[in-house]
Design an enzyme around this catalytic site. Structure first.
Site, PDB file in Angstrom:
ATOM      1  N   TYR A 190       0.839  -1.197   0.000  1.00 14.58           N
ATOM      2  CA  TYR A 190       0.000   0.000   0.000  1.00 14.58           C
ATOM      3  C   TYR A 190       0.879   1.255   0.000  1.00 14.58           C
ATOM      4  CZ  TYR A 190       0.734   0.109   5.116  1.00 14.58           C
ATOM      5  OH  TYR A 190       1.283   0.140   6.377  1.00 14.58           O
TER       6      TYR A 190
ATOM      7  N   GLY B 285       7.181   2.701  13.038  1.00 13.56           N
ATOM      8  CA  GLY B 285       6.065   2.880  12.114  1.00 13.56           C
ATOM      9  C   GLY B 285       4.692   2.856  12.759  1.00 13.56           C
TER      10      GLY B 285
ATOM     11  N   HIS C 121      -4.339   6.224  14.977  1.00 12.56           N
ATOM     12  CA  HIS C 121      -4.938   7.074  13.947  1.00 12.56           C
ATOM     13  C   HIS C 121      -6.341   6.591  13.574  1.00 12.56           C
ATOM     14  CE1 HIS C 121      -4.429   4.193  10.597  1.00 12.56           C
ATOM     15  NE2 HIS C 121      -3.225   3.924  11.093  1.00 12.56           N
TER      16      HIS C 121
ATOM     17  N   CYS D  27      -0.407  -0.438  13.542  1.00 14.18           N
ATOM     18  CA  CYS D  27      -0.979   0.769  14.126  1.00 14.18           C
ATOM     19  C   CYS D  27      -2.206   0.443  14.965  1.00 14.18           C
ATOM     20  CB  CYS D  27      -1.372   1.752  13.025  1.00 14.18           C
ATOM     21  SG  CYS D  27       0.048   2.473  12.158  1.00 14.18           S
TER      22      CYS D  27
ATOM     23  N   ASN E 265      -5.856   1.372  15.232  1.00 16.32           N
ATOM     24  CA  ASN E 265      -6.923   1.991  14.435  1.00 16.32           C
ATOM     25  C   ASN E 265      -8.092   2.388  15.324  1.00 16.32           C
ATOM     26  OD1 ASN E 265      -6.761   0.018  11.327  1.00 16.32           O
ATOM     27  ND2 ASN E 265      -5.254   1.330  12.308  1.00 16.32           N
TER      28      ASN E 265
END
Length: 392
Positions: free
Chosen positions: A303, A318, A322, A340, A342
């Site tokens: 991506y 990384g 978010h 991450c 989410n």
């Protein structure tokens, strides 16, 4: 004729003696008399006053931090002047008793300084000191930066970081030049994360709402290998309220605590459980940046140019907290991200507004350990391991 020649030779010898007595200073910086005879024309005793200086005349490679001190014994100083190349005078003061003059500003690198000091002895006779000395000339002057910057308010896990433009060899010399002062007692220590970075962190999170003053008095410090500190750097910042984020990845919840009490809980999706490389790594991190919009790229997982809102980065490995409204079906139910945390858009915005740089983020429950290559890994060391990173 013979008698006349003998008288003439005797007169020459007396003249030579007068010349020898009229000298102004010695090579070691000790002042000598400026006069050679009494008023009645007959030779007198040496003046009793004696001027000495530190550094001594002709000394080389003098530290720029070493104060210049001029002293007189058996007399009073009447004039003291130390000038650099080009004639600029060094600032300094004579003590009220007139016995000592001391410089009050640092010297410059690679400069020659000239003495011009005078004194009058207790016998009323004048003496003076002249001569020069030179300061150390570094092979390299190394600049340092200090974070957090002045007047910032940061979270309770924020480390203090000193970064150098080139590697440091003498770590102990650097640590001696660093001081941290707070308005509450805090146990902390410096730890070297690389040859060019030393951080300070407390044993536990900082107490909330305190002020921290940091001085890195690096100018004149011998860093080793011919390198010296280029300039002093300082900062004064504040620690804000105590807010901690805790994520136990199997729970699919991100909990926010204020002063130890839970104030929020947001459903979340964390790193994919089935792939350890995609797990949200265990460890204690800090909020490093706050970005209203962020672009995510990961060629390994196919991506690029993925735009997300309300992103708070907590690791250079990384990981972010978010918004990922596109993953709403899994948030609160399944861990399927690339590492991450989410959140739904409204929750991400709510958390973003409450977050502060330096807030701790504690991750537990995954199979992946903390990435120790991250820039901010201070809290992933035990206290004993952290202290071992200090200068030996």
């Amino acid at each position: 004729m013979i008698e006349r020649r003998m008288v003439f030779k005797a007169a020459l010898a007396a003249g030579a003696a007068l010349v020898a007595a009229a000298c102004s200073s010695s090579n070691d910086g000790t002042a000598l008399p400026t006069g050679a005879a009494n008023a009645d024309g007959q030779g007198g005793a040496q003046p009793v006053a004696k001027i000495t200086a530190e550094p001594a005349v002709n000394t080389k490679d003098v530290s720029v931090l070493k104060p210049v001190v001029i002293k007189v014994a058996d007399g009073k100083l009447t004039e003291c002047k130390v000038t650099a190349d080009g004639g600029k005078a060094v600032k300094g003061d004579t003590a009220p008793d007139g016995l000592t003059w001391t410089s009050s500003e640092p010297l410059g690198y690679g400069k020659t300084y000239t003495y011009a000091a005078k004194a009058t002895g207790t016998d009323g006779k004048p003496v003076e000191l002249t001569g020069t000395f030179t300061t150390v000339a570094p092979a390299k002057q190394v600049r340092a930066t200090l974070n957090p910057a002045d007047n910032q308010t940061v979270g309770v896990a924020m480390p203090i970081s000193v970064k150098f433009a080139s590697p440091v060899k003498d770590r102990a010399a650097v640590e001696k030049a660093l001081t941290v002062k707070t308005d509450k007692d805090v146990e902390g220590a410096w730890g070297w994360l690389s040859d060019s970075q030393v951080d300070y962190r407390p044993k536990e999170y900082w107490p909330q709402n305190i002020t921290v003053n940091v001085e890195a008095k690096l100018y004149g410090v011998d860093l080793g290998g011919g390198a010296y500190g280029k300039a002093d750097v300082t900062t004064k910042f504040k620690i804000g309220r105590n807010q901690v984020v805790k994520v136990n990845t199997p729970d699919h919840q991100m909990r926010v605590y204020r002063n130890g009490a839970q104030v929020k809980s947001y459903p979340c999706a964390n790193g994919l459980d089935a792939d350890v490389d995609r797990n949200t790594p265990n460890g204690t991190y800090i909020i490093m940046t706050k970005e209203p919009t962020a672009v995510f790229d990961n060629a390994r997982y196919g991506y690029t140019n993925v735009n997300k809102k309300w992103a708070c980065r907590f690791s250079n490995h990384g990981e972010y907290i978010h918004e990922n409204q596109d993953n709403a079906a899994n948030i609160g139910k399944t861990n399927n991200s690339h590492g991450c945390v989410n959140l739904l858009e409204a929750d991400a915005k709510d958390y973003f507004d409450s977050a502060m740089i330096g807030d701790p983020v504690e991750i537990t429950g995954s199979k992946l350990g903390p990435p120790m290559a991250s820039d901010v890994k201070d809290w992933n060391y035990s206290w004993s391991a952290w202290k071992s990173l200090g200068a030996k």
